[in-house]
Design a protein around this motif. Structure first.
Motif, PDB file in Angstrom:
ATOM      1  N   GLU A 104      29.004  47.204  40.176  1.00 45.51           N
ATOM      2  CA  GLU A 104      30.153  47.257  41.027  1.00 45.51           C
ATOM      3  C   GLU A 104      30.453  46.047  41.803  1.00 45.51           C
ATOM      4  O   GLU A 104      31.637  45.439  41.895  1.00 45.51           O
ATOM      5  CB  GLU A 104      29.993  48.249  42.312  1.00 45.51           C
ATOM      6  N   ALA A 105      29.333  45.228  42.221  1.00 39.32           N
ATOM      7  CA  ALA A 105      29.570  43.848  42.627  1.00 39.32           C
ATOM      8  C   ALA A 105      29.987  42.897  41.957  1.00 39.32           C
ATOM      9  O   ALA A 105      30.907  42.161  42.219  1.00 39.32           O
ATOM     10  CB  ALA A 105      28.286  43.343  43.311  1.00 39.32           C
ATOM     11  N   THR A 106      29.752  42.907  40.463  1.00 40.35           N
ATOM     12  CA  THR A 106      30.240  41.934  39.575  1.00 40.35           C
ATOM     13  C   THR A 106      31.815  42.418  39.472  1.00 40.35           C
ATOM     14  O   THR A 106      32.426  41.262  39.371  1.00 40.35           O
ATOM     15  CB  THR A 106      29.563  42.417  38.143  1.00 40.35           C
ATOM     16  N   PHE A 107      32.296  43.491  39.331  1.00 36.08           N
ATOM     17  CA  PHE A 107      33.800  43.690  39.282  1.00 36.08           C
ATOM     18  C   PHE A 107      34.315  43.381  40.402  1.00 36.08           C
ATOM     19  O   PHE A 107      35.589  43.033  40.439  1.00 36.08           O
ATOM     20  CB  PHE A 107      33.860  45.170  38.856  1.00 36.08           C
ATOM     21  N   MET A 108      33.774  43.516  41.469  1.00 37.27           N
ATOM     22  CA  MET A 108      34.524  43.152  42.884  1.00 37.27           C
ATOM     23  C   MET A 108      34.679  41.583  42.803  1.00 37.27           C
ATOM     24  O   MET A 108      35.587  41.274  43.299  1.00 37.27           O
ATOM     25  CB  MET A 108      33.376  43.420  44.127  1.00 37.27           C
ATOM     26  N   ALA A 109      33.599  40.941  42.248  1.00 36.09           N
ATOM     27  CA  ALA A 109      33.531  39.540  42.269  1.00 36.09           C
ATOM     28  C   ALA A 109      34.982  39.061  41.406  1.00 36.09           C
ATOM     29  O   ALA A 109      35.581  38.315  41.728  1.00 36.09           O
ATOM     30  CB  ALA A 109      32.353  38.798  42.002  1.00 36.09           C
ATOM     31  N   VAL A 110      34.742  39.595  40.285  1.00 37.29           N
ATOM     32  CA  VAL A 110      35.602  39.183  39.248  1.00 37.29           C
ATOM     33  C   VAL A 110      37.132  39.492  39.516  1.00 37.29           C
ATOM     34  O   VAL A 110      37.975  38.651  39.226  1.00 37.29           O
ATOM     35  CB  VAL A 110      35.168  39.356  37.968  1.00 37.29           C
ATOM     36  N   LEU A 111      37.303  40.621  40.002  1.00 34.97           N
ATOM     37  CA  LEU A 111      38.697  41.159  40.362  1.00 34.97           C
ATOM     38  C   LEU A 111      39.016  40.337  41.503  1.00 34.97           C
ATOM     39  O   LEU A 111      40.290  39.861  41.606  1.00 34.97           O
ATOM     40  CB  LEU A 111      38.464  42.602  40.789  1.00 34.97           C
ATOM     41  N   SER A 112      38.300  40.203  42.575  1.00 34.43           N
ATOM     42  CA  SER A 112      38.823  39.154  43.803  1.00 34.43           C
ATOM     43  C   SER A 112      39.113  37.939  43.165  1.00 34.43           C
ATOM     44  O   SER A 112      40.034  37.285  43.816  1.00 34.43           O
ATOM     45  CB  SER A 112      37.503  39.081  44.575  1.00 34.43           C
ATOM     46  N   GLN A 162      37.607  48.842  47.827  1.00 33.01           N
ATOM     47  CA  GLN A 162      37.919  47.390  47.621  1.00 33.01           C
ATOM     48  C   GLN A 162      38.325  46.869  46.223  1.00 33.01           C
ATOM     49  O   GLN A 162      39.074  46.035  46.267  1.00 33.01           O
ATOM     50  CB  GLN A 162      36.416  46.713  47.859  1.00 33.01           C
ATOM     51  N   HIS A 163      37.855  47.552  44.974  1.00 31.12           N
ATOM     52  CA  HIS A 163      38.336  47.281  44.102  1.00 31.12           C
ATOM     53  C   HIS A 163      39.962  47.417  43.782  1.00 31.12           C
ATOM     54  O   HIS A 163      40.573  46.702  43.287  1.00 31.12           O
ATOM     55  CB  HIS A 163      37.682  47.874  42.646  1.00 31.12           C
ATOM     56  N   CYS A 164      40.114  48.602  44.320  1.00 23.02           N
ATOM     57  CA  CYS A 164      41.440  49.129  44.036  1.00 23.02           C
ATOM     58  C   CYS A 164      42.577  48.229  45.092  1.00 23.02           C
ATOM     59  O   CYS A 164      43.443  47.817  44.678  1.00 23.02           O
ATOM     60  CB  CYS A 164      41.747  50.558  44.690  1.00 23.02           C
ATOM     61  N   THR A 165      42.155  47.775  46.157  1.00 25.85           N
ATOM     62  CA  THR A 165      42.785  46.857  47.214  1.00 25.85           C
ATOM     63  C   THR A 165      42.838  45.430  46.326  1.00 25.85           C
ATOM     64  O   THR A 165      44.019  44.762  46.280  1.00 25.85           O
ATOM     65  CB  THR A 165      42.073  46.501  48.385  1.00 25.85           C
ATOM     66  N   SER A 166      42.112  44.906  45.544  1.00 21.29           N
ATOM     67  CA  SER A 166      42.177  43.740  44.862  1.00 21.29           C
ATOM     68  C   SER A 166      43.286  43.999  43.907  1.00 21.29           C
ATOM     69  O   SER A 166      44.060  43.115  43.687  1.00 21.29           O
ATOM     70  CB  SER A 166      40.948  43.290  44.115  1.00 21.29           C
ATOM     71  N   LEU A 167      43.241  44.944  43.162  1.00 27.52           N
ATOM     72  CA  LEU A 167      44.483  45.016  42.151  1.00 27.52           C
ATOM     73  C   LEU A 167      45.724  45.286  42.820  1.00 27.52           C
ATOM     74  O   LEU A 167      46.921  44.596  42.198  1.00 27.52           O
ATOM     75  CB  LEU A 167      43.846  46.487  41.265  1.00 27.52           C
ATOM     76  N   VAL A 168      45.892  45.897  43.814  1.00 27.03           N
ATOM     77  CA  VAL A 168      47.098  46.093  44.393  1.00 27.03           C
ATOM     78  C   VAL A 168      47.473  44.695  44.861  1.00 27.03           C
ATOM     79  O   VAL A 168      48.719  44.316  44.859  1.00 27.03           O
ATOM     80  CB  VAL A 168      46.930  47.062  45.606  1.00 27.03           C
ATOM     81  N   ASN A 169      46.543  44.035  45.465  1.00 31.09           N
ATOM     82  CA  ASN A 169      46.987  42.558  45.802  1.00 31.09           C
ATOM     83  C   ASN A 169      47.597  41.735  44.766  1.00 31.09           C
ATOM     84  O   ASN A 169      48.538  41.092  44.814  1.00 31.09           O
ATOM     85  CB  ASN A 169      45.718  41.835  46.529  1.00 31.09           C
ATOM     86  N   MET A 170      46.824  41.829  43.720  1.00 31.19           N
ATOM     87  CA  MET A 170      47.141  41.198  42.541  1.00 31.19           C
ATOM     88  C   MET A 170      48.299  41.464  41.968  1.00 31.19           C
ATOM     89  O   MET A 170      49.260  40.449  41.705  1.00 31.19           O
ATOM     90  CB  MET A 170      45.989  41.352  41.567  1.00 31.19           C
ATOM     91  N   LEU A 171      48.606  42.813  41.765  1.00 33.68           N
ATOM     92  CA  LEU A 171      50.172  43.177  41.492  1.00 33.68           C
ATOM     93  C   LEU A 171      51.198  42.655  42.452  1.00 33.68           C
ATOM     94  O   LEU A 171      52.159  42.272  42.084  1.00 33.68           O
ATOM     95  CB  LEU A 171      50.072  44.553  41.008  1.00 33.68           C
ATOM     96  N   GLY A 172      50.892  42.945  43.819  1.00 33.92           N
ATOM     97  CA  GLY A 172      51.953  42.662  44.758  1.00 33.92           C
ATOM     98  C   GLY A 172      52.335  41.065  44.894  1.00 33.92           C
ATOM     99  O   GLY A 172      53.357  40.660  44.781  1.00 33.92           O
ATOM    100  N   LYS A 173      51.053  40.316  44.732  1.00 33.93           N
ATOM    101  CA  LYS A 173      51.483  38.751  44.666  1.00 33.93           C
ATOM    102  C   LYS A 173      52.269  38.500  43.467  1.00 33.93           C
ATOM    103  O   LYS A 173      53.201  37.443  43.600  1.00 33.93           O
ATOM    104  CB  LYS A 173      50.231  38.177  44.441  1.00 33.93           C
ATOM    105  N   ALA A 174      52.172  38.983  42.410  1.00 35.03           N
ATOM    106  CA  ALA A 174      53.015  38.989  41.312  1.00 35.03           C
ATOM    107  C   ALA A 174      54.302  39.496  41.204  1.00 35.03           C
ATOM    108  O   ALA A 174      55.143  39.499  40.330  1.00 35.03           O
ATOM    109  CB  ALA A 174      52.179  39.213  39.757  1.00 35.03           C
TER     110      ALA A 174
END
Length: 500
Positions: free
Chosen positions: A366-374, A403-415
């Motif tokens: 989980e921590a790995t994916f949190m870091a790389v998705l962030s 937290q994983h999902c928030t990173s993805l939503v942030n990522m899509l939103g910024k784009a």
């Protein structure tokens, strides 16, 4: 989960002390019936147990002693202990209390407290319980080690009620239980008992006292006990410094203790070194001083120290140094990969590092994916982030966190992919009521002028966080930017009605 009873001279609370001053554990036991042979090897032990199952009458005291000595060394001690327990006649243990004591000790050290307590209550003579601290120590240490602090302290008090002797091991274990229970009041009572017993100068007891007071947040008393010690060793310094770092981070007091410790010729262990580096601020110089000390003493390849060095240089934004430490590691664990990936949260090499990790055979968590998705979120790597999120769910079967999902939503939103972000959220019902995800979606909607998604997000947030004015201001800004002044006034009125 092997637990170390106090009588084994290795307190879990003070794992760095290898030998305790005083008599060896064997002096607490009755003299052996005869000099036992060396413990059998695991394969031999298995064969002996199999033979005893066929002929249980062959189990004699002279055979049981080496079997008990061999059990803790077996790869599967609990299973073999269960097999041996089924062969043991109760009468044999009652005739030979020393063997019952050994059996109690093994059960307690393996965390099998119910069996250990049964032996204590039903198989030990009353005289043994009354005259020896050893069986009590086994149970008090065992309960403290598995986190059953109230049970450990209840036994400690029962010792006093029954007039059983209490020694240094008893006080160490009781203090460990007080630390776990975060009870300075009980700790002070044990402290008084230790003073009454004449153990004020016992180094191991004093170390346990320092750690107890530190764990309970009373660093002033911890320092008083430490300063009053007539004799201190490296473990004592490590306990004090660990308490100072845990209580106040890299404070001036911790820095002074560090320098005094080195000045007296004592070496910090890897736990304290790691804590020094993790607590080190990103703009200070002492981290480099600690690193230099680590290099001089050949500790740079110690896993926990190396991981902490990577983290320290990451906070300093010195990726070259972080990567240098990482590349010099002869062995890497998952935490090492997670640390170096986190260090590259603003660097495009992060995906390459993740692939290197996977190719090395390390399995991300989980921590790995949190870091790389962030990192993908920070760097705008939408395609890579989407692919990684899919791998996390489908290949590694890791359930995404908020937290994983928030990173993805942030990522899509910024784009500018606000509709895609909303669709992603809608497919996961639990996200529809997560304020962090909705706030991210509202912000993206405001930036990119997506009124429909913004209003949906804001309406849910108004229900979930009715007093969070930031959500109202974000919606008002969105209306203002799109010249929807009538809707803007409605939001203002809503805020006035709510008293915001």
């Amino acid at each position: 989960m092997a637990l170390t009873a106090a009588v084994t001279h290795a307190s879990r609370a003070l794992p760095r002390r290898r030998h305790r001053r005083g008599p060896a554990p064997s002096t607490h036991l009755a003299p052996p019936l005869s000099t036992p042979p060396p413990p059998p090897r695991p394969s031999t032990l298995d064969r002996v147990l199999s033979g005893l199952e066929a002929q249980p009458r062959l189990l004699t005291p002279s055979l049981l002693a080496p079997l008990l000595a061999a059990l803790p060394l077996h790869p599967a001690p609990r299973r073999r202990l269960a097999a041996l327990r089924g062969l043991l006649p109760v009468s044999l243990l009652r005739r030979h209390p020393d063997l019952a004591l050994r059996l109690l000790h093994i059960h307690a050290s393996l965390g099998l407290l119910a069996y250990a307590h049964h032996i204590f209550d039903h198989l030990l003579p009353a005289r043994t319980r009354r005259e020896r601290a050893f069986p009590w120590n086994c149970l008090v240490a065992g309960y403290a080690s598995v986190g059953r602090h109230d049970d450990a302290l209840a036994l400690y008090l029962q010792m006093d009620e029954e007039g059983a002797p209490r020694d240094g091991f008893t006080f160490e274990s009781a203090l460990r239980a007080c630390s776990g229970a975060r009870s300075a009041e009980l700790g002070r009572a044990v402290h008084r008992d230790a003073l009454t017993a004449g153990l004020a100068a016992d180094v191991s007891v004093c170390d346990a006292l320092v750690e107890m007071y530190a764990q309970c947040g009373d660093m002033e008393m911890a320092c008083q006990v430490f300063d009053a010690m007539p004799e201190r060793d490296a473990v004592s310094w490590n306990v004090l410094l660990g308490g100072l770092l845990g209580h106040g981070g890299l404070s001036a007091q911790a820095t002074e203790a560090w320098r005094r410790m080195l000045g007296e010729g004592h070496k910090p262990d890897s736990v304290v070194l790691s804590a020094m580096l993790w607590h080190h601020p990103g703009d200070g110089k002492q981290g480099r001083e600690v690193h230099a000390w680590v290099i001089r003493h050949w500790l740079e390849t110690e896993l926990s120290v190396a991981n902490a060095l990577i983290g320290m240089y990451s906070r300093k934004n010195e990726l070259g140094h972080a990567l240098s430490v990482f590349e010099s590691m002869p062995v890497r664990e998952l935490a090492s990969w997670n640390a170096i990936i986190s260090a590259h949260s603003q660097d495009f090499r992060v995906l390459m590092l993740f692939r290197r990790m996977v190719d090395s055979g390390a399995r991300p968590d989980e921590a790995t994916f949190m870091a790389v998705l962030s990192a993908c979120d920070n760097l705008g790597l939408v395609e890579g982030g989407m692919r990684l999120f899919s791998e996390m769910e489908n290949k590694y079967r890791i359930q995404p966190t908020v937290q994983h999902c928030t990173s993805l939503v942030n990522m899509l939103g910024k784009a500018g992919m606000v509709n895609e972000a909303y669709e992603f959220m809608s497919k996961r019902r639990r996200l529809s009521n997560e304020p962090t995800v909705l706030r991210s979606l509202l912000h993206a909607s405001s930036v990119h002028g997506n009124i429909r998604i913004g209003e949906i997000s804001a309406e849910k947030l108004f229900d979930l966080e009715p007093e969070n004015v930031h959500n109202f201001f974000t919606l008002m800004k969105m209306y203002e930017n799109t010249d929807r002044l009538e809707d803007l006034e409605k939001v203002k009125k809503m805020m006035r009605d709510k008293g915001l």
